[in-house]
Scaffold this motif. Structure first.
Motif, PDB file in Angstrom:
ATOM      1  N   PRO A  41     -27.350 -66.583-108.394  1.00 53.55           N
ATOM      2  CA  PRO A  41     -26.111 -67.017-109.051  1.00 53.55           C
ATOM      3  C   PRO A  41     -26.381 -68.010-110.167  1.00 53.55           C
ATOM      4  CG  PRO A  41     -25.835 -67.001-106.679  1.00 53.55           C
ATOM      5  CD  PRO A  41     -27.290 -66.743-106.927  1.00 53.55           C
ATOM      6  N   GLY A  42     -25.835 -67.717-111.338  1.00 51.32           N
ATOM      7  CA  GLY A  42     -25.987 -68.628-112.466  1.00 51.32           C
ATOM      8  C   GLY A  42     -27.326 -68.572-113.171  1.00 51.32           C
ATOM      9  N   LYS A  43     -28.174 -67.634-112.761  1.00 47.63           N
ATOM     10  CA  LYS A  43     -29.499 -67.533-113.367  1.00 47.63           C
ATOM     11  C   LYS A  43     -29.709 -66.152-113.966  1.00 47.63           C
ATOM     12  CE  LYS A  43     -31.786 -70.978-110.470  1.00 47.63           C
ATOM     13  NZ  LYS A  43     -32.970 -71.272-109.619  1.00 47.63           N
ATOM     14  N   GLU A  44     -30.729 -66.056-114.815  1.00 50.45           N
ATOM     15  CA  GLU A  44     -31.052 -64.769-115.416  1.00 50.45           C
ATOM     16  C   GLU A  44     -31.853 -63.907-114.432  1.00 50.45           C
ATOM     17  OE1 GLU A  44     -31.281 -66.154-120.122  1.00 50.45           O
ATOM     18  OE2 GLU A  44     -33.050 -65.359-119.113  1.00 50.45           O
ATOM     19  N   ARG A  45     -31.812 -62.611-114.667  1.00 54.03           N
ATOM     20  CA  ARG A  45     -32.597 -61.693-113.845  1.00 54.03           C
ATOM     21  C   ARG A  45     -34.082 -61.939-114.121  1.00 54.03           C
ATOM     22  NH1 ARG A  45     -30.753 -55.471-113.505  1.00 54.03           N
ATOM     23  NH2 ARG A  45     -28.823 -56.643-113.149  1.00 54.03           N
ATOM     24  N   GLU A  46     -34.886 -61.954-113.059  1.00 54.03           N
ATOM     25  CA  GLU A  46     -36.316 -62.208-113.203  1.00 54.03           C
ATOM     26  C   GLU A  46     -37.128 -61.185-112.434  1.00 54.03           C
ATOM     27  OE1 GLU A  46     -37.359 -65.989-111.536  1.00 54.03           O
ATOM     28  OE2 GLU A  46     -36.710 -65.448-109.519  1.00 54.03           O
ATOM     29  N   LEU A  47     -38.334 -60.950-112.929  1.00 54.67           N
ATOM     30  CA  LEU A  47     -39.241 -60.032-112.255  1.00 54.67           C
ATOM     31  C   LEU A  47     -39.755 -60.662-110.970  1.00 54.67           C
ATOM     32  CD1 LEU A  47     -41.062 -57.462-112.253  1.00 54.67           C
ATOM     33  CD2 LEU A  47     -42.764 -58.853-113.465  1.00 54.67           C
ATOM     34  N   VAL A  48     -39.763 -59.875-109.902  1.00 54.21           N
ATOM     35  CA  VAL A  48     -40.333 -60.317-108.635  1.00 54.21           C
ATOM     36  C   VAL A  48     -41.713 -59.688-108.447  1.00 54.21           C
ATOM     37  CG1 VAL A  48     -40.088 -60.302-106.131  1.00 54.21           C
ATOM     38  CG2 VAL A  48     -38.069 -60.599-107.587  1.00 54.21           C
ATOM     39  N   SER A  84     -41.830 -65.218 -94.950  1.00 54.17           N
ATOM     40  CA  SER A  84     -41.691 -66.660 -95.209  1.00 54.17           C
ATOM     41  C   SER A  84     -40.593 -66.936 -96.236  1.00 54.17           C
ATOM     42  CB  SER A  84     -43.022 -67.246 -95.696  1.00 54.17           C
ATOM     43  OG  SER A  84     -44.048 -67.009 -94.759  1.00 54.17           O
ATOM     44  N   LEU A  85     -39.456 -66.314 -96.021  1.00 54.31           N
ATOM     45  CA  LEU A  85     -38.357 -66.435 -96.985  1.00 54.31           C
ATOM     46  C   LEU A  85     -37.841 -67.867 -97.057  1.00 54.31           C
ATOM     47  CD1 LEU A  85     -36.627 -63.060 -96.245  1.00 54.31           C
ATOM     48  CD2 LEU A  85     -37.317 -63.832 -98.520  1.00 54.31           C
ATOM     49  N   LYS A  86     -37.428 -68.246 -98.268  1.00 59.38           N
ATOM     50  CA  LYS A  86     -36.905 -69.575 -98.536  1.00 59.38           C
ATOM     51  C   LYS A  86     -35.486 -69.450 -99.070  1.00 59.38           C
ATOM     52  CE  LYS A  86     -41.517 -70.982-100.100  1.00 59.38           C
ATOM     53  NZ  LYS A  86     -42.298 -71.545-101.237  1.00 59.38           N
ATOM     54  N   PRO A  87     -34.687 -70.490 -98.934  1.00 63.90           N
ATOM     55  CA  PRO A  87     -33.324 -70.436 -99.495  1.00 63.90           C
ATOM     56  C   PRO A  87     -33.311 -70.089-100.991  1.00 63.90           C
ATOM     57  CG  PRO A  87     -33.509 -72.277 -98.001  1.00 63.90           C
ATOM     58  CD  PRO A  87     -34.895 -71.709 -98.137  1.00 63.90           C
ATOM     59  N   GLU A  88     -34.336 -70.516-101.715  1.00 63.12           N
ATOM     60  CA  GLU A  88     -34.378 -70.213-103.152  1.00 63.12           C
ATOM     61  C   GLU A  88     -34.679 -68.746-103.449  1.00 63.12           C
ATOM     62  OE1 GLU A  88     -36.014 -72.653-101.541  1.00 63.12           O
ATOM     63  OE2 GLU A  88     -38.025 -72.991-102.391  1.00 63.12           O
ATOM     64  N   ASP A  89     -34.978 -67.963-102.424  1.00 61.70           N
ATOM     65  CA  ASP A  89     -35.138 -66.520-102.604  1.00 61.70           C
ATOM     66  C   ASP A  89     -33.791 -65.791-102.574  1.00 61.70           C
ATOM     67  OD1 ASP A  89     -38.042 -66.739-100.524  1.00 61.70           O
ATOM     68  OD2 ASP A  89     -38.001 -66.508-102.713  1.00 61.70           O
ATOM     69  N   THR A  90     -32.736 -66.524-102.265  1.00 61.93           N
ATOM     70  CA  THR A  90     -31.404 -65.922-102.231  1.00 61.93           C
ATOM     71  C   THR A  90     -31.035 -65.366-103.601  1.00 61.93           C
ATOM     72  OG1 THR A  90     -30.627 -67.346-100.445  1.00 61.93           O
ATOM     73  CG2 THR A  90     -28.958 -66.385-101.873  1.00 61.93           C
ATOM     74  N   ALA A  91     -30.683 -64.086-103.630  1.00 64.47           N
ATOM     75  CA  ALA A  91     -30.370 -63.420-104.897  1.00 64.47           C
ATOM     76  C   ALA A  91     -29.962 -61.980-104.615  1.00 64.47           C
ATOM     77  CB  ALA A  91     -31.588 -63.424-105.821  1.00 64.47           C
ATOM     78  N   VAL A  92     -29.453 -61.331-105.640  1.00 60.77           N
ATOM     79  CA  VAL A  92     -29.302 -59.881-105.600  1.00 60.77           C
ATOM     80  C   VAL A  92     -30.610 -59.285-106.099  1.00 60.77           C
ATOM     81  CG1 VAL A  92     -28.050 -57.876-106.448  1.00 60.77           C
ATOM     82  CG2 VAL A  92     -26.816 -60.004-105.973  1.00 60.77           C
ATOM     83  N   TYR A  93     -31.182 -58.407-105.306  1.00 63.61           N
ATOM     84  CA  TYR A  93     -32.460 -57.783-105.646  1.00 63.61           C
ATOM     85  C   TYR A  93     -32.208 -56.376-106.184  1.00 63.61           C
ATOM     86  CZ  TYR A  93     -35.081 -61.580-103.569  1.00 63.61           C
ATOM     87  OH  TYR A  93     -35.636 -62.811-103.314  1.00 63.61           O
TER      88      TYR A  93
END
Length: 121
Positions: A41-48, A84-93
């Motif tokens: 939310p509020g961020k640009e799409r990024e490569l994983v 080892s998921l972190k809260p900062e991994d929350t996103a639409v994938y």
């Protein structure tokens, strides 16, 4: 026409794991690179992570050592194992694939509609 359908998203606690899948279907002659992107939310799409048909792989620094991308060429499917998921991994994938369709001379980049991953602290 080619369709990409993601699955496997959901809610998981911090430190948990999820496995995403993305299956490509349609008029496919060949798939070159397949990848996963995410948009928080509020961020640009990024490569994983991205994997070529030859098996070359690149990861974002933020997921190295925790996420693993793989593909099954026979099934036109790409996977993303997330540990080892972190809260900062929350996103639409979102799944992405460079597809050469039957009867075409050039590849087209296709996107899935996305799957939501929510990591609670």
């Amino acid at each position: 026409q080619v369709h990409l359908v993601e699955s496997g998203g959901g809610l998981v606690q911090s430190g948990g794991s999820l496995r995403l899948s993305c299956a490509a279907s349609g008029s496919i002659s060949r798939i070159n690179a397949m990848g996963w992107y995410r948009q928080a939310p509020g961020k640009e799409r990024e490569l994983v992570a991205i994997i070529t048909s030859a098996g070359n792989i690149n990861y974002a620094d933020s997921v190295k050592g925790r996420f693993t991308i793989s593909r099954d060429n026979a099934k036109n499917t790409v996977y993303l194992q997330m540990n080892s998921l972190k809260p900062e991994d929350t996103a639409v994938y979102y799944c992405n694939a460079d597809v050469l369709s039957i009867g075409y001379l050039y590849e087209t980049k296709y996107w899935g509609k996305g799957t939501l991953v929510t990591v609670s602290s």
